[in-house]
Scaffold this motif. Structure first.
Motif, PDB file in Angstrom:
ATOM      1  N   THR A 126       0.820  -1.216   0.000  1.00 54.75           N
ATOM      2  CA  THR A 126       0.000   0.000   0.000  1.00 54.75           C
ATOM      3  C   THR A 126       0.850   1.261   0.000  1.00 54.75           C
ATOM      4  O   THR A 126       0.532   2.238  -0.684  1.00 54.75           O
ATOM      5  N   ARG A 127       1.931   1.262   0.770  1.00 55.74           N
ATOM      6  CA  ARG A 127       2.810   2.440   0.799  1.00 55.74           C
ATOM      7  C   ARG A 127       3.268   2.802  -0.603  1.00 55.74           C
ATOM      8  O   ARG A 127       3.198   3.956  -1.032  1.00 55.74           O
ATOM      9  N   TYR A 128       3.731   1.819  -1.347  1.00 55.14           N
ATOM     10  CA  TYR A 128       4.255   2.096  -2.681  1.00 55.14           C
ATOM     11  C   TYR A 128       3.153   2.402  -3.682  1.00 55.14           C
ATOM     12  O   TYR A 128       3.350   3.195  -4.609  1.00 55.14           O
ATOM     13  N   GLU A 129       1.988   1.795  -3.499  1.00 53.49           N
ATOM     14  CA  GLU A 129       0.864   2.126  -4.376  1.00 53.49           C
ATOM     15  C   GLU A 129       0.515   3.612  -4.254  1.00 53.49           C
ATOM     16  O   GLU A 129       0.218   4.284  -5.255  1.00 53.49           O
ATOM     17  N   VAL A 146      -2.021   9.792   2.324  1.00 57.44           N
ATOM     18  CA  VAL A 146      -1.370  10.887   1.606  1.00 57.44           C
ATOM     19  C   VAL A 146       0.133  10.862   1.856  1.00 57.44           C
ATOM     20  O   VAL A 146       0.582  10.669   2.997  1.00 57.44           O
ATOM     21  N   ALA A 147       0.914  11.024   0.794  1.00 53.15           N
ATOM     22  CA  ALA A 147       2.369  11.062   0.899  1.00 53.15           C
ATOM     23  C   ALA A 147       2.810  12.456   1.332  1.00 53.15           C
ATOM     24  O   ALA A 147       2.500  13.444   0.660  1.00 53.15           O
ATOM     25  N   VAL A 148       3.514  12.515   2.462  1.00 58.55           N
ATOM     26  CA  VAL A 148       3.942  13.803   3.014  1.00 58.55           C
ATOM     27  C   VAL A 148       5.365  13.684   3.567  1.00 58.55           C
ATOM     28  O   VAL A 148       5.857  12.584   3.825  1.00 58.55           O
ATOM     29  N   LEU A 188       9.626  10.536   2.385  1.00 57.06           N
ATOM     30  CA  LEU A 188       8.175  10.658   2.525  1.00 57.06           C
ATOM     31  C   LEU A 188       7.606   9.552   3.403  1.00 57.06           C
ATOM     32  O   LEU A 188       8.051   8.404   3.344  1.00 57.06           O
ATOM     33  N   ASP A 189       6.645   9.923   4.215  1.00 53.73           N
ATOM     34  CA  ASP A 189       5.808   8.952   4.922  1.00 53.73           C
ATOM     35  C   ASP A 189       4.447   8.919   4.236  1.00 53.73           C
ATOM     36  O   ASP A 189       4.041   9.899   3.608  1.00 53.73           O
ATOM     37  N   ILE A 190       3.757   7.807   4.397  1.00 56.02           N
ATOM     38  CA  ILE A 190       2.361   7.748   3.967  1.00 56.02           C
ATOM     39  C   ILE A 190       1.514   7.964   5.207  1.00 56.02           C
ATOM     40  O   ILE A 190       1.481   7.131   6.116  1.00 56.02           O
ATOM     41  N   ASP A 191       0.884   9.115   5.255  1.00 58.13           N
ATOM     42  CA  ASP A 191       0.085   9.498   6.414  1.00 58.13           C
ATOM     43  C   ASP A 191      -1.327   8.947   6.290  1.00 58.13           C
ATOM     44  O   ASP A 191      -1.982   9.129   5.262  1.00 58.13           O
ATOM     45  N   HIS A 192      -1.777   8.264   7.339  1.00 62.97           N
ATOM     46  CA  HIS A 192      -3.212   7.991   7.447  1.00 62.97           C
ATOM     47  C   HIS A 192      -3.853   9.318   7.831  1.00 62.97           C
ATOM     48  O   HIS A 192      -3.603   9.841   8.927  1.00 62.97           O
ATOM     49  N   MET A 193      -4.638   9.879   6.933  1.00 59.89           N
ATOM     50  CA  MET A 193      -5.241  11.190   7.193  1.00 59.89           C
ATOM     51  C   MET A 193      -5.816  11.246   8.607  1.00 59.89           C
ATOM     52  O   MET A 193      -5.539  12.159   9.387  1.00 59.89           O
TER      53      MET A 193
END
Length: 217
Positions: free
Chosen positions: A70-73, A149-151, A111-116
């Motif tokens: 999921t992170r890479y998607e 969201v990638a942040v 970048l981290d993938i943030d769970h909104m």
């Protein structure tokens, strides 16, 4: 009535009885309302962190088996310059924009993938009552682009599990509260009083745009 007609009538009655209790397939309900209405409609409840563990939300799964979790998607989907995808989903040549801090990055590790809505916040707001399967679906939600969201990594770490009452991004705050409210609506999560007050206050100075959300099942 002949024997054949009586038999057919009986068969029809049996089929009607057998199928009467079958529910129609669930349809994903969609709401489309102005931002301020979306926020006003969020149900208020106190939060409860009891029993929380990040491990209760299995995340970064590879749902489609293509080798990219999921992170890479999310990184591939949100790239402003699409990366090349190599073996093991190794990404090269991409470029990303972090809207929280208006920063561009070319190295995925920045970048981290943030769970909104953070996993702990989701737990507090209702996910503690879900099955593990539903929590996994939440943690890997690719069905709505607002969920993940990638942040910039250190900005995401500063946010942690805070809600808008205690943390907001430096930029695009109207977008942020709209996405926050959309995710809470999508997953039927509650808000606490301070959170709702903050969302309402921020929304008062934002364009009252229409937000469309499809509930998750």
């Amino acid at each position: 009535m002949t024997r054949t007609l009586r038999w057919l009538a009986g068969l029809l009655a049996a089929l009607t009885t057998a199928t009467a209790g079958l529910a129609a397939p669930a349809q994903a309900a969609t709401v489309s309302v102005p931002l301020r209405t979306l926020i006003a409609d969020l149900p208020v409840a106190s939060e409860n962190r009891t029993g929380y563990s990040r491990d209760l939300f299995p995340h970064w799964t590879d749902a489609d088996g293509d080798g990219c979790n999921t992170r890479y998607e999310v990184l591939i989907a949100e790239a402003v310059t699409r990366p090349s995808v190599g073996s093991g989903c190794y990404l090269t040549g991409g470029r990303w924009y972090s809207y929280y801090d208006a920063a561009y990055w070319t190295n995925p590790s920045d970048l981290d993938i943030d769970h909104m809505v953070a996993l702990a916040e989701a737990w507090d707001s209702g996910a503690r009552n879900w099955t593990t399967s539903r929590r996994q679906s939440y943690a890997n939600d690719l069905g709505d682009v607002r969920s993940l969201v990638a942040v910039t990594d250190n900005v995401n770490q500063a946010k942690g599990d805070q809600d808008p009452a205690t943390w907001m991004p430096t930029y695009e705050r109207c977008r942020y509260i709209a996405e926050w409210a959309a995710v809470k609506t999508r997953w039927r999560l509650t808000v606490d009083n301070a959170e709702k007050s903050a969302l309402t206050s921020y929304a008062s100075s934002c364009s009252n745009i229409t937000i469309t959300v499809t509930h998750a099942y």
